[in-house]
Design a protein around this motif. Structure first.
Motif, PDB file in Angstrom:
ATOM      1  N   UNK A 142       0.806  -1.225   0.000  1.00  0.00           N
ATOM      2  CA  UNK A 142       0.000   0.000   0.000  1.00  0.00           C
ATOM      3  C   UNK A 142       0.840   1.277   0.000  1.00  0.00           C
ATOM      4  N   UNK A 143       2.094   1.190   0.469  1.00  0.00           N
ATOM      5  CA  UNK A 143       2.954   2.376   0.505  1.00  0.00           C
ATOM      6  C   UNK A 143       3.742   2.575  -0.790  1.00  0.00           C
ATOM      7  N   UNK A 144       3.748   1.592  -1.670  1.00  0.00           N
ATOM      8  CA  UNK A 144       4.508   1.709  -2.917  1.00  0.00           C
ATOM      9  C   UNK A 144       5.306   0.455  -3.215  1.00  0.00           C
ATOM     10  N   UNK A 145       6.276   0.596  -4.104  1.00  0.00           N
ATOM     11  CA  UNK A 145       7.110  -0.524  -4.532  1.00  0.00           C
ATOM     12  C   UNK A 145       8.300  -0.691  -3.586  1.00  0.00           C
ATOM     13  N   UNK A 146       8.319  -1.786  -2.845  1.00  0.00           N
ATOM     14  CA  UNK A 146       9.383  -2.050  -1.882  1.00  0.00           C
ATOM     15  C   UNK A 146      10.487  -2.865  -2.537  1.00  0.00           C
ATOM     16  N   UNK A 147      11.730  -2.373  -2.559  1.00  0.00           N
ATOM     17  CA  UNK A 147      12.818  -3.144  -3.168  1.00  0.00           C
ATOM     18  C   UNK A 147      13.076  -4.436  -2.407  1.00  0.00           C
ATOM     19  N   UNK A 148      13.449  -5.486  -3.139  1.00  0.00           N
ATOM     20  CA  UNK A 148      13.679  -6.797  -2.518  1.00  0.00           C
ATOM     21  C   UNK A 148      14.698  -7.578  -3.331  1.00  0.00           C
ATOM     22  N   UNK A 149      15.317  -8.558  -2.671  1.00  0.00           N
ATOM     23  CA  UNK A 149      16.171  -9.545  -3.353  1.00  0.00           C
ATOM     24  C   UNK A 149      15.468 -10.885  -3.308  1.00  0.00           C
ATOM     25  N   UNK A 150      15.442 -11.560  -4.430  1.00  0.00           N
ATOM     26  CA  UNK A 150      14.868 -12.906  -4.481  1.00  0.00           C
ATOM     27  C   UNK A 150      15.972 -13.894  -4.786  1.00  0.00           C
ATOM     28  N   UNK A 151      16.135 -14.890  -3.922  1.00  0.00           N
ATOM     29  CA  UNK A 151      17.085 -15.974  -4.135  1.00  0.00           C
ATOM     30  C   UNK A 151      16.259 -17.218  -4.423  1.00  0.00           C
ATOM     31  N   UNK A 152      16.300 -17.726  -5.651  1.00  0.00           N
ATOM     32  CA  UNK A 152      15.435 -18.850  -6.030  1.00  0.00           C
ATOM     33  C   UNK A 152      15.732 -20.106  -5.210  1.00  0.00           C
ATOM     34  N   UNK A 153      14.769 -20.997  -5.087  1.00  0.00           N
ATOM     35  CA  UNK A 153      14.973 -22.251  -4.333  1.00  0.00           C
ATOM     36  C   UNK A 153      16.002 -23.129  -5.034  1.00  0.00           C
ATOM     37  N   UNK A 154      16.673 -23.950  -4.236  1.00  0.00           N
ATOM     38  CA  UNK A 154      17.745 -24.795  -4.772  1.00  0.00           C
ATOM     39  C   UNK A 154      17.494 -26.274  -4.530  1.00  0.00           C
ATOM     40  N   UNK A 155      16.402 -26.627  -3.839  1.00  0.00           N
ATOM     41  CA  UNK A 155      16.163 -28.019  -3.498  1.00  0.00           C
ATOM     42  C   UNK A 155      14.737 -28.428  -3.793  1.00  0.00           C
ATOM     43  N   UNK A 202       8.255   6.329   1.076  1.00  0.00           N
ATOM     44  CA  UNK A 202       7.922   7.042   2.305  1.00  0.00           C
ATOM     45  C   UNK A 202       6.413   7.010   2.510  1.00  0.00           C
ATOM     46  N   UNK A 203       5.992   6.803   3.744  1.00  0.00           N
ATOM     47  CA  UNK A 203       4.569   6.893   4.048  1.00  0.00           C
ATOM     48  C   UNK A 203       4.134   8.354   4.043  1.00  0.00           C
ATOM     49  N   UNK A 204       2.851   8.601   4.232  1.00  0.00           N
ATOM     50  CA  UNK A 204       2.331   9.968   4.155  1.00  0.00           C
ATOM     51  C   UNK A 204       3.019  10.902   5.145  1.00  0.00           C
ATOM     52  N   UNK A 205       3.259  10.436   6.374  1.00  0.00           N
ATOM     53  CA  UNK A 205       3.899  11.305   7.369  1.00  0.00           C
ATOM     54  C   UNK A 205       5.382  11.010   7.552  1.00  0.00           C
ATOM     55  N   UNK A 206       5.886   9.958   6.908  1.00  0.00           N
ATOM     56  CA  UNK A 206       7.314   9.636   7.001  1.00  0.00           C
ATOM     57  C   UNK A 206       7.736   8.988   8.295  1.00  0.00           C
ATOM     58  N   UNK A 207       6.773   8.583   9.129  1.00  0.00           N
ATOM     59  CA  UNK A 207       7.098   8.029  10.438  1.00  0.00           C
ATOM     60  C   UNK A 207       6.980   6.506  10.437  1.00  0.00           C
ATOM     61  N   UNK A 208       7.909   5.855  11.143  1.00  0.00           N
ATOM     62  CA  UNK A 208       7.776   4.430  11.412  1.00  0.00           C
ATOM     63  C   UNK A 208       6.626   4.191  12.388  1.00  0.00           C
ATOM     64  N   UNK A 209       6.049   2.991  12.338  1.00  0.00           N
ATOM     65  CA  UNK A 209       5.014   2.625  13.311  1.00  0.00           C
ATOM     66  C   UNK A 209       5.441   1.401  14.129  1.00  0.00           C
ATOM     67  N   UNK A 210       6.734   1.069  14.104  1.00  0.00           N
ATOM     68  CA  UNK A 210       7.334   0.078  14.995  1.00  0.00           C
ATOM     69  C   UNK A 210       6.793  -1.337  14.803  1.00  0.00           C
TER      70      UNK A 210
END
Length: 392
Positions: A142-155, A202-210
């Motif tokens: 909901x906040x946007x596109x979150x960068x991530x790394x994908x490591x494909x399965x090996x087994x 960034x969220x609307x207010x830029x604050x973390x919510x823990x």
């Protein structure tokens, strides 16, 4: 001649008490403002470490003594360009003003006299530092596109995905130390970030919510897994990431896009009220002052962001948990109190497999005995991914 001390002695005690009260209030206010801002906004671009000139002799390196180079257990070293490479270094031994460490693994070139980044986080880049193939991707939350790394399965467990979540002010590289163990399990891995962390929207207010709203970003990672052919998931959180993955377990997020089979926690923040007060004591405040500062920090955080501390109190929520949990916490953790992990383990012994790591600092449990940590991790994954099978 009247001295300042004479004038002070003639000052009425009531006025002195008023000055003391005003001074105490100003000190509390300043400390609380700083604490609230760190709580709400903390993010860093760089993985914590130090820079040092490397002396090398054969398979040993010599580093100037510093808190980071003297850290117990395994550390990592990355030379500054034009040199390129990475080394994993063994336990340190003091040699005069230097620390000698054996090179356990080396990729690229670590020449004598080079300047390098040195850290107990071991890695500061991508899975490429481990020589492990991966792909950059993004998770739509909901906040946007979150960068991530994908490591494909090996087994054989090609339908299983481990979602790894970093901590407060941290980066995805925090979790790379255990990546080889995740690979050996055969499952795929998705290293995600969350809103307001470095590199994330960034969220609307830029604050973390823990952990409260950030849970939506992990829920989005589960949807990503479903769309990419995965059918089962395990959640793995470091520090605040531990609170985030536990927040995902709330009833309002069920049913999950993918069945969640278990939760892995490394030094999790389980009670933020307690953690905020603990931080005050960590920086040398007397216990009574740390309580006052902690209370004021909570007030400021709630006023500025609408933070609901009850929503991220995982010790109170523990009675509702219904999944197996693997938990590590170190006895030298100065960021999150060890007592929180012990309380969770005591509250749910039916679910929690708890490992108290003697001498480990915050999210450094792996460093003191990587083989033992990885064996515990792999055994837990076998148990939750193959519940009908006995131990390997």
């Amino acid at each position: 001649m009247t001295t300042p001390l004479d004038r002070l002695k003639r000052t009425p005690k009531r006025r002195l008490a008023l000055w003391g009260l005003v001074g105490y209030g100003l000190l509390l206010g300043a400390a609380a403002l700083i604490g609230a801002d760190i709580t709400l906004r903390s993010k860093t671009r760089w993985v914590k470490g130090t820079f040092a000139v490397v002396g090398r002799r054969g398979r040993n390196v010599y580093l100037p003594a510093s808190p980071e180079t003297l850290s117990r257990g395994v550390i990592g070293l990355v030379p500054i360009r034009p040199n390129r490479g990475h080394a994993v270094l063994g336990e340190g031994k003091v040699a005069g003003t230097l620390v000698r460490r054996e090179i356990l693994e080396e990729r690229g070139l670590i020449p004598n006299g080079s300047v390098a980044w040195v850290s107990s986080f071991v890695y500061n880049g991508t899975p490429e530092q481990l020589g492990i193939p991966f792909e950059h991707t993004s998770v739509t939350s909901p906040a946007g596109e979150m960068p991530a790394w994908h490591i494909p399965p090996t087994g054989p467990d090609k339908d299983a995905l481990v979602i790894v979540v970093h901590g407060h002010g941290g980066q995805r590289a925090q979790g790379l130390r255990s990546l080889r163990a995740l690979q050996r399990s055969g499952a795929g891995s998705l290293y995600v970030t969350f809103r307001n962390a470095h590199g994330a929207p960034r969220s609307a207010n830029g604050y973390l919510t823990l952990g409260d709203e950030e849970a939506e970003d992990v829920l989005a990672a589960l949807r990503w897994g479903q769309a990419n052919g995965y059918r089962r998931a395990v959640l793995y959180g470091f520090s605040m990431g531990g609170n985030i993955v536990l927040s995902v377990l709330r009833a309002r997020f069920r049913p999950f896009p993918l069945p969640v089979l278990g939760v892995i926690l490394d030094s999790p923040a389980l009670d933020w009220r307690d953690t905020i007060e603990w931080q005050g004591r960590r920086f040398g405040l007397p216990a009574f002052m740390a309580r006052h500062v902690g209370t004021f920090v909570q007030y400021l955080v709630t006023r500025r962001s609408g933070q609901n501390f009850d929503a991220v109190d995982q010790l109170s929520a523990a009675r509702h948990f219904d999944l197996p949990i693997l938990l590590w916490h170190g006895t030298r953790d100065r960021t999150i109190p060890l007592a929180q992990a012990e309380a969770l383990a005591a509250a749910r012994p039916d679910l929690v497999e708890y490992h108290c790591v003697e001498g480990a600092k915050h999210i450094r449990c792996w460093n003191l005995d990587p083989a033992r940590y990885e064996a515990q991790l792999e055994a837990f994954l076998r148990r939750v991914l193959h519940p009908g099978e006995g131990p390997a």
